[in-house]
Design an enzyme around this catalytic site. Structure first.
Site, mmCIF file in Angstrom:
data_model
loop_
_atom_site.group_PDB
_atom_site.id
_atom_site.type_symbol
_atom_site.label_atom_id
_atom_site.label_comp_id
_atom_site.label_asym_id
_atom_site.label_seq_id
_atom_site.Cartn_x
_atom_site.Cartn_y
_atom_site.Cartn_z
ATOM 1 N N CYS A 2 0.725 -1.176 0.018
ATOM 2 C CA CYS A 2 0.045 0.075 0.204
ATOM 3 C C CYS A 2 0.970 1.410 0.111
ATOM 4 O O CYS A 2 2.091 1.254 0.368
ATOM 5 C CB CYS A 2 -0.888 0.115 1.125
ATOM 6 S SG CYS A 2 -1.897 -1.463 1.340
ATOM 7 N N ARG A 27 5.427 0.335 -6.152
ATOM 8 C CA ARG A 27 5.313 -0.697 -5.013
ATOM 9 C C ARG A 27 4.245 -1.770 -5.179
ATOM 10 O O ARG A 27 4.510 -2.761 -4.302
ATOM 11 C CB ARG A 27 4.757 0.066 -3.916
ATOM 12 C CG ARG A 27 5.734 1.242 -3.643
ATOM 13 C CD ARG A 27 5.204 2.389 -2.338
ATOM 14 N NE ARG A 27 4.944 1.727 -1.340
ATOM 15 C CZ ARG A 27 5.613 1.611 -0.172
ATOM 16 N NH1 ARG A 27 6.971 2.247 -0.169
ATOM 17 N NH2 ARG A 27 5.413 1.160 0.946
ATOM 18 N N TRP A 75 -2.829 -2.739 -1.605
ATOM 19 C CA TRP A 75 -2.458 -4.134 -1.724
ATOM 20 C C TRP A 75 -3.266 -4.885 -0.777
ATOM 21 O O TRP A 75 -2.814 -5.038 0.173
ATOM 22 C CB TRP A 75 -0.852 -4.264 -1.744
ATOM 23 C CG TRP A 75 -0.150 -5.416 -2.169
ATOM 24 C CD1 TRP A 75 0.178 -5.698 -3.477
ATOM 25 C CD2 TRP A 75 0.186 -6.689 -1.381
ATOM 26 N NE1 TRP A 75 1.011 -6.918 -3.525
ATOM 27 C CE2 TRP A 75 0.562 -7.255 -2.272
ATOM 28 C CE3 TRP A 75 -0.036 -6.955 -0.028
ATOM 29 C CZ2 TRP A 75 1.356 -8.803 -1.780
ATOM 30 C CZ3 TRP A 75 0.363 -8.005 0.313
ATOM 31 C CH2 TRP A 75 1.035 -8.907 -0.482
ATOM 32 N N ASN A 99 -1.870 2.082 5.675
ATOM 33 C CA ASN A 99 -1.098 1.227 5.506
ATOM 34 C C ASN A 99 -0.905 0.477 6.662
ATOM 35 O O ASN A 99 -0.612 0.934 7.702
ATOM 36 C CB ASN A 99 0.481 1.893 4.840
ATOM 37 C CG ASN A 99 0.148 2.408 3.626
ATOM 38 O OD1 ASN A 99 -0.781 2.504 2.821
ATOM 39 N ND2 ASN A 99 1.554 2.721 3.138
ATOM 40 N N GLY A 100 -0.583 -0.884 6.481
ATOM 41 C CA GLY A 100 -0.305 -1.662 7.560
ATOM 42 C C GLY A 100 -1.485 -2.746 7.863
ATOM 43 O O GLY A 100 -2.283 -2.861 7.136
ATOM 44 N N GLU A 482 19.163 -16.723 -7.281
ATOM 45 C CA GLU A 482 18.599 -15.100 -7.739
ATOM 46 C C GLU A 482 18.247 -15.119 -9.059
ATOM 47 O O GLU A 482 17.180 -14.557 -9.391
ATOM 48 C CB GLU A 482 19.927 -14.178 -7.348
ATOM 49 C CG GLU A 482 19.633 -12.712 -7.821
ATOM 50 C CD GLU A 482 18.377 -12.237 -7.142
ATOM 51 O OE1 GLU A 482 17.779 -12.584 -6.395
ATOM 52 O OE2 GLU A 482 17.985 -11.333 -7.579
ATOM 53 N N LYS A 486 14.621 -14.052 -10.178
ATOM 54 C CA LYS A 486 14.102 -12.820 -11.183
ATOM 55 C C LYS A 486 13.330 -13.518 -12.513
ATOM 56 O O LYS A 486 12.292 -12.862 -12.629
ATOM 57 C CB LYS A 486 15.653 -12.631 -11.728
ATOM 58 C CG LYS A 486 16.747 -11.628 -11.201
ATOM 59 C CD LYS A 486 15.897 -10.489 -10.893
ATOM 60 C CE LYS A 486 15.162 -10.300 -9.695
ATOM 61 N NZ LYS A 486 15.525 -10.301 -8.237
ATOM 62 N N GLU A 489 9.632 -14.088 -11.065
ATOM 63 C CA GLU A 489 9.158 -12.729 -10.499
ATOM 64 C C GLU A 489 8.407 -11.846 -11.824
ATOM 65 O O GLU A 489 7.173 -11.603 -11.783
ATOM 66 C CB GLU A 489 10.093 -11.754 -9.819
ATOM 67 C CG GLU A 489 10.345 -12.197 -8.549
ATOM 68 C CD GLU A 489 11.423 -11.077 -7.903
ATOM 69 O OE1 GLU A 489 11.344 -10.735 -6.822
ATOM 70 O OE2 GLU A 489 12.481 -10.830 -8.799
ATOM 71 N N HIS A 505 19.381 -36.254 -6.342
ATOM 72 C CA HIS A 505 18.664 -37.091 -5.172
ATOM 73 C C HIS A 505 17.340 -36.719 -5.211
ATOM 74 O O HIS A 505 16.655 -36.132 -4.217
ATOM 75 C CB HIS A 505 19.512 -36.460 -3.912
ATOM 76 C CG HIS A 505 20.818 -36.892 -3.773
ATOM 77 N ND1 HIS A 505 21.416 -38.278 -3.642
ATOM 78 C CD2 HIS A 505 22.001 -36.060 -3.939
ATOM 79 C CE1 HIS A 505 22.548 -38.147 -3.777
ATOM 80 N NE2 HIS A 505 23.103 -36.940 -3.746
ATOM 81 N N LYS A 604 7.109 -4.187 -3.962
ATOM 82 C CA LYS A 604 8.560 -3.672 -3.985
ATOM 83 C C LYS A 604 8.979 -3.682 -2.317
ATOM 84 O O LYS A 604 10.176 -4.238 -2.177
ATOM 85 C CB LYS A 604 8.450 -2.242 -4.074
ATOM 86 C CG LYS A 604 9.954 -1.711 -4.345
ATOM 87 C CD LYS A 604 10.861 -2.447 -5.337
ATOM 88 C CE LYS A 604 12.311 -1.904 -5.202
ATOM 89 N NZ LYS A 604 13.376 -3.213 -5.733
HETATM 90 C C1 G6P Z 1 9.793 -8.075 -1.878
HETATM 91 C C2 G6P Z 1 10.409 -7.688 -3.087
HETATM 92 C C3 G6P Z 1 11.756 -8.329 -3.651
HETATM 93 C C4 G6P Z 1 12.731 -8.028 -2.260
HETATM 94 C C5 G6P Z 1 12.097 -8.453 -1.073
HETATM 95 C C6 G6P Z 1 13.100 -7.861 0.211
HETATM 96 O O1 G6P Z 1 9.480 -9.388 -1.785
HETATM 97 O O2 G6P Z 1 9.809 -7.972 -4.090
HETATM 98 O O3 G6P Z 1 12.427 -7.752 -4.528
HETATM 99 O O4 G6P Z 1 14.134 -8.584 -2.586
HETATM 100 O O5 G6P Z 1 10.921 -7.768 -0.756
HETATM 101 O O6 G6P Z 1 13.011 -6.310 0.160
HETATM 102 P P1 G6P Z 1 14.151 -5.533 0.883
HETATM 103 O O7 G6P Z 1 13.450 -4.107 0.801
HETATM 104 O O8 G6P Z 1 14.091 -5.888 2.447
HETATM 105 O O9 G6P Z 1 15.323 -5.756 0.174
#
Ligand code: G6P
Length: 609
Positions: A2, A27, A75, A99-100, A482, A486, A489, A505, A604
């Site tokens: 949010c 976000r 969100w 928010n929250g 990683e 990516k 996502e 395994h 985000k």
């Molecule tokens: C969310 C984002 C990720 C990020 C993670 C941790 O899931 O979509 O891209 O890596 O949060 O976020 P931070 O701000 O703590 O690095």
């Protein structure tokens, strides 16, 4: 997650709110809305969907001449994305954006129902609005009513509030969810994220728990929520320029940020390398403190956690200091066994991730040293950690994190080398040599970016693929995690990352002629072992993309396509290898027509548990 914006001034509040909400789109959100004072009446427009949908609502039901208002991107947590669940919530007397998460909202809701209130949404936020309305009627005075609401709420919140009785005033409160007060010239603002305000001001106050902000066009007063005594606030300045919140000619923020990595790398490391030695003095982290660390718990989420995995390998290899990497949402309920000399290292781009923040607080409560690697200055984690190392590469807007990962890695390299030097595990000459190669990675990264044509071509070959495996050993396994994140996502392709030697395994049962395997083999020391594992999947007719250093010969029948990497010492290969992997994910998502910067269901900065 949010987002909140709010405006009070002489200009058109709707214009500001729409512009601010657009800046918060990155976000991640599913609905959007705003409330303004129109001739002393609170009017609200909201809708499921994007800011463009709200624009359409405003075209059919326009709002005129408002100079004070609040806006929100939601969100969904409590209740599906819908017009009714969208914020703001309230009635003719009060309107709020939130928010929250309110943990005791059921109790408040039941109480309000007993008082005769009815509810039209499934949200926890509407209970705050009804509660505020109730206390406005009871107390007849905004500060007293807000203070009563604060008393009742359990959980996290940042709230922007309009109250009918004071049509020239915007109120704000917060607890465990960020909220800034932007300071302008005959206008003032609130926002959950500085990005929304950069165009208007760089001056801001950070609101704290237990404070109420009373904001008009010409004044910002912050008072204590219990006795309403005035609190003097420190003024902060955001040194990010507005440009970093713009795409600067790139089609997507993600591509822009991938391309910004060499610069961000240089800006992050240069101030910490002084005449062939490493210093964290600018971060107030002296050698004695660093040398006293006996063990690290590296705690983070998502991409930041993956950076931590590479960090663990580096710190253990060079400094011989043991590290556990723990996902923050697990760490907070694990009851860790802390000992003298432990350090909890939190890695977070936003500095607001709820699980990482909770892990930090847990460590602090246990009296353990806390160190944070954070990108957003002034964020909760940056403020609460004992020590903070800031990454210096500007804002990251795309939800899929790339530049932040690169900067986090850069700091982890420096930390590993620094600790090794402190423990006499590297001579000055060895350190100087490592730093020489390390600094050269900036140029290598630029070269990798110039080869993005390879990734475009590969993406065109693989765009129909339904499922992918990323395999690798050692540092390559960290990279596989990683790279796979990516890809899933933003391309929405099912991906799994596996240590190459572990596939046999169990998981190898999934490998068939329909499988796609991306095999990462950048590490010379173990490349032969990885290649044996690649042959195992090739023998089962999988399509293999081999990502390999260019000083290694691999028989052509071991792969279908090959992507070669320039050969550098193994330790630096993650900084090289990640770039084509980010680009491949990016081009796959573009070809599939996905919303690259705002992938579905993702946010985000995840400020809820
Ligand atoms: C969310 C984002 C990720 C990020 C993670 C941790 O899931 O979509 O891209 O890596 O949060 O976020 P931070 O701000 O703590 O690095």
């Amino acid at each position: 997650m949010c987002g909140i914006v709010g405006y009070v001034g002489s200009n058109d509040a709707v214009d500001f709110l729409i512009a601010g909400l657009s800046k918060l789109e990155y976000r991640g959100y599913d609905s959007v809305g705003l409330s303004v004072f129109d001739h002393e009446t609170i009017l609200t427009r909201k809708t499921k969907g994007r800011v463009d949908d709200l624009r359409k609502v405003l075209t059919s039901r326009p709002l005129h001449s408002a100079t004070l208002g609040i806006g929100h991107t939601r969100w969904a947590t409590h209740g599906e994305p819908s017009d009714l669940n969208s914020h703001p919530h309230g009635n003719f007397r009060v309107s709020i954006v939130h928010n929250g998460i309110i943990e005791n909202y059921r109790q408040i809701k039941e109480r309000m129902i007993r008082k005769g209130y009815s509810f039209s949404s499934e949200t926890d936020t509407e209970t705050i609005a009804k509660c505020l309305d109730y206390y406005m009627v009871q107390k007849g005075e905004p500060l007293k009513a807000i203070s009563k609401v604060i008393e009742k709420l359990e959980g996290s919140y940042a709230l922007g509030i309009l109250i009918k009785d004071t049509p020239d005033t915007l109120y704000a409160i917060r607890k465990d969810s960020p909220l800034l007060i932007g300071l302008g010239d005959h206008e003032n603002y609130i926002a959950s994220d500085m990005t929304a305000l950069l165009k208007y001001t760089k001056r801001y106050y950070l609101l704290e728990e237990g404070e109420i902000a009373i904001i008009t066009k010409d004044s910002v007063r912050i008072v204590d929520c219990e006795d309403f005594l005035e609190i003097t606030k420190e003024e902060h300045y955001a040194d990010w320029d507005e440009e970093s919140a713009e795409k600067g000619g790139y089609p997507h923020f993600m591509l822009k940020e991938i391309h910004e990595q060499p610069d961000a790398f240089r800006r992050t490391i240069t101030p910490r390398i002084i005449r062939n030695t490493i210093s964290f003095e600018r971060d107030n982290l002296d050698d004695r403190t660093l040398a006293s660390i006996r063990k690290f718990y590296i705690v983070a989420c998502g991409t930041a956690m993956h950076a931590g995995m590479i960090g663990k390998s580096l710190i253990e290899r060079y400094a011989r200091t043991p590290c556990d990497v723990v996902i923050a949402s697990e760490f907070r309920y694990q009851d860790p066994i802390f000992q003298d000399g432990d350090c909890v290292l939190i890695i977070s781009q936003s500095g607001e991730t709820a699980d990482s923040l909770a892990a930090l607080r847990l460590a602090k409560q246990a009296g353990v040293m806390t160190l944070a690697i954070v990108n957003v200055v002034g964020s909760s984690i940056a403020r609460e950690a004992d020590f903070v190392i800031q990454t210096i590469g500007g804002l990251e807007i795309a939800v899929a994190s790339t530049k932040a990962y690169y900067m986090q890695l850069s700091i982890l390299y420096l930390l590993a080398f620094k600790l090794a030097a402190l423990h006499d595990l590297l001579s000055s000459q060895e350190l100087a040599d490592l730093l020489h190669d390390f600094q050269h990675m900036e140029d290598v990264a630029r070269d990798m970016l110039n080869q993005s044509g390879n990734d475009q071509y590969l993406a065109s070959l693989y765009q129909g693929v339904k499922s992918m495996f990323f395999i690798g050993r050692g540092l390559d396994y960290g990279l596989a995690l990683e790279s796979s994140l990516k890809m899933k996502e933003i391309s929405y392709i099912h991906c799994e990352a596996y240590p190459a030697g572990e596939l046999k395994h169990g998981t190898i049962s999934l490998i068939t002629e329909d499988s796609m395997v991306i095999a990462l083999a950048s590490s010379k020391a173990i490349v032969e072992k990885t290649i044996s594992n690649i042959k195992e999947v090739k023998a089962r007719k999988a399509t293999v993309l081999l990502v390999v250093r260019d000083d290694v010969e691999v028989a052509e029948d071991a792969y279908n396509q090959k992507l070669t990497l320039p050969s550098y010492p193994d330790v630096f290969m993650p900084l090289i290898e990640i770039i084509p992997m980010q680009l491949l994910a990016y081009y796959m998502a573009v070809l599939k027509g996905n919303d690259v910067d705002k992938p579905r269901n993702l946010a985000k900065s995840v400020t809820v548990e």
